[in-house]
Structures are given as C-alpha cells and as structure tokens.
Write an enzyme that holds these catalytic residues in place. Sequence first.
Site, mmCIF file in Angstrom:
data_model
loop_
_atom_site.group_PDB
_atom_site.id
_atom_site.type_symbol
_atom_site.label_atom_id
_atom_site.label_comp_id
_atom_site.label_asym_id
_atom_site.label_seq_id
_atom_site.Cartn_x
_atom_site.Cartn_y
_atom_site.Cartn_z
ATOM 1 N N ALA A 74 -37.463 -4.186 -15.830
ATOM 2 C CA ALA A 74 -36.082 -4.301 -16.102
ATOM 3 C C ALA A 74 -35.150 -3.966 -14.988
ATOM 4 O O ALA A 74 -34.031 -4.425 -15.145
ATOM 5 C CB ALA A 74 -35.811 -3.092 -17.285
ATOM 6 N N ASN A 154 -32.215 6.696 -21.519
ATOM 7 C CA ASN A 154 -33.722 6.929 -21.182
ATOM 8 C C ASN A 154 -33.753 8.452 -21.134
ATOM 9 O O ASN A 154 -35.061 9.018 -21.390
ATOM 10 C CB ASN A 154 -34.037 6.447 -19.933
ATOM 11 N N CYS A 329 -37.226 7.979 -12.738
ATOM 12 C CA CYS A 329 -36.772 7.439 -11.516
ATOM 13 C C CYS A 329 -36.159 8.385 -10.626
ATOM 14 O O CYS A 329 -36.063 8.040 -9.447
ATOM 15 C CB CYS A 329 -36.096 6.138 -11.808
#
Length: 405
Positions: A74, A154, A329
């Site tokens: 993505a 997320n 991340c």
Amino acid sequence: MLKHPIYLDYNATTPCDERVVEAMLPYFTHHFGNAASRSHTFGFQAEAAVEVAREQVARLIGAEPNEIVFTSGATEAANLAIKGVYEVYAQKGTHIITVKTEHKAVLDTCKHLEKLGAEVTYLDVAPTGLINLQDLEAAIRPDTILIAVMYANNETGVVQPIQQIGALAKSRGIIFFTDATQAVGKIGVDVNRDGIDLLALSAHKMYGPKGVGGLHVRRRGPRVKVAGEMDGGGDGRGMRSGTLNVPGIVGLGKAAEICKAEMEKEGARLAALRNRLEEGLLQIEASFVNGDKAQRLPGVTNMSFPFVDGQGLLMALKGELALSSGSACTSASLEPSYVLRAMGLDNELAHSSLRFGLGRFTTPEEVDFTLQQVTQTVQQLRQLSPLWEAHQQERDTGGVERQQG
C-alpha cells in the site's frame, strides 16, 4: 490452552491464512514462470494466475479487473497514486487536500510534493477522529486536483464519511484517492458506490503475504491518468514496471476471495469480541476510548489509561500480550501518536494509550485473558504513580479531563 504472547496487533499485520499459503505454493516451484514471458507455457500459467487474482481483488472492492495495478504494497500504491496524479495534472492545478491523521505513506508523499511546488492543505479532525465535511468543502480551490482521505484509520479504526467525500469530489471534478489499507477485507468497500477514483490496498492486512498490494485506478466516469513512478519495461498497465511477484499476487487474490466470502460474518464476530473487551476495560477507573464509537472498524479499539505510561504498560505486558501503542510504522519513535494529538489529546494522554487489534484467529478466551491482564497491570502501575495518588485525592472535583493539546 492459550498460547503466549497473545497477538492483538492485527492492524500492524496479519498472519497468512493457511488457505492463502496453499494457493501460493505451486507458484514458487512448479508454476514459477514470469508472467511477462508470453512465448511458452510457464509464462502463460503465471499470467493466467495473475489475471485470476486481478478478478478476485476487483470483486472485493467493486472494481473492474483492468483497474487493478499490482504493487509491492500500500505504501508504493499511495506513492504511485499521489505522485502520479500530481505529475499528470500539474498543469491543471497543484493543490492537494489531505488530513492530519493520514498514514505516513500519504503525509510524507505530500510533503515530498510540496518541495516540488505542490500546495497541500492538511485538514483537522474532531475529537472523534472524523473530518468535518464543511471544512473539506471550504478547502477546495479552483486549482485543487486531488483529495486524499484514508478510509479507516490504522490507529483508531475510525471510518471516514467516504461516500460523502466521494460525492463532493465528483461534483467538483476532483480526483479522490483513499488509502483503504485497513478497510479492505474488513468492511464493505465499493469504489463505485463510494465515488473512489484511486484506492490503495495491501495483502498483509487481510491475511495475505507481505510485500504485495494493489492500486485501483478508475478507467471511466472519469478516466483517471497516473504517471508511472518506476520505469523499465512498461508493465503494470504502463504505471508500474518490474517483474510481477506472481506467488504474492496469487496470495493477495486468494486472501481477497476469502474476505469477500467471510467478511460479513467475521465482522459481526469481531465487533462482539471488541465490545466485550472494551466494556471490560472501561471498568478500569478513568479509562476511555479514543475515536468515534459508531463509525469504526469492527476489530479495533484504541484506549487511554491515564496515569500509566503506555510504553511501560507494553513492557509490563510484553510476555503475555502483543500490543501496539499506535502505527507499526512509527512505533519505534518515543514521540506521542500524531493521530491522537490531532484528535486533541495532550502528550500525557497520548502516551497512555494502547491499540487493541483483534482478528480472524482471536478467540473469546484470549479476549478474557487480555482483559484480566491489562486490568491487573494498569492497577499495579498506578499504585507506583504519584500522579495517580493525587488523582484519587481529587476525584470528587471532577476526575480526569481530556486536555486539549
């Protein structure tokens, strides 16, 4: 018997479903051909498998198969969409609208384009994590070429009003891109119903392999053009050169097929488990849920436990639970979550927050164990906190207030 640590970080990644692995295996060994080799059987077999996967992914999001471009994930899809649109449409305008709570794959790409001359408006969100549609409409300019709003966050699972955003973009002739990485395979996503022109997705968020994803690029109504960001052969519909990851693409397709078939039932199961966990954790004094409780994904809750350091809580739970304090991340950073900060939490509250991500293999027994462990650990850590002691003495004056940062 429970297996420890219990995995509750499904937003970061998911285990590969055994049915997906089974579908992939032949394409590592017996059917190992290059999908671009169209002069022999090995290449034909690989190409056919890729086209089947293209159809499987397209069915999951209501798209046409020829609108799916396979990528490494993505992040690449988001880069391709945003940079590709900017390159093609820069003569029409250089203004992009996005949101402060987007994934770094979108935010950092926008910041990169700002260095090249783009102007980017970063919308605020309400304490619920939702954008204000009036703010979005007010931000639109004659030179706006792209609106980029993620489908589901997320960190909090909050689902944005995508259909309304899509309709607004279409009425103004603006391209609409959504990072749907967290939403695809978990809730119903339909690019036509939702008015989506570009959509990024990833296999490893829906029980497929890592290292493969896709970008949906609308072919009509309107036809969207995207400049390729990787040169070298013109594969990927001219948008993405490089030898296709056939086993990975097969796995993505199979994962999409399984999600399409099981999503409704699985979503209801996960929502029930999430509610069970959340209701139990809310019994912990002063705890609260971050983000809108109605418009969100079924398997995730983000909760704050004031007077407890989130990293300390994670370390105390490390042997028993696999959890996250935010995005995988950025979790290596000691900075508080920029998503929670954008929602109005101060640094201390943002630092006291944990994300619970439930998934396909989460069981009721694991949820109950998690509830017990988190409750016990929060209480133990608070007993060591002078701030908690002060709070107990002041409870009759109003308790914990969410401070605006």
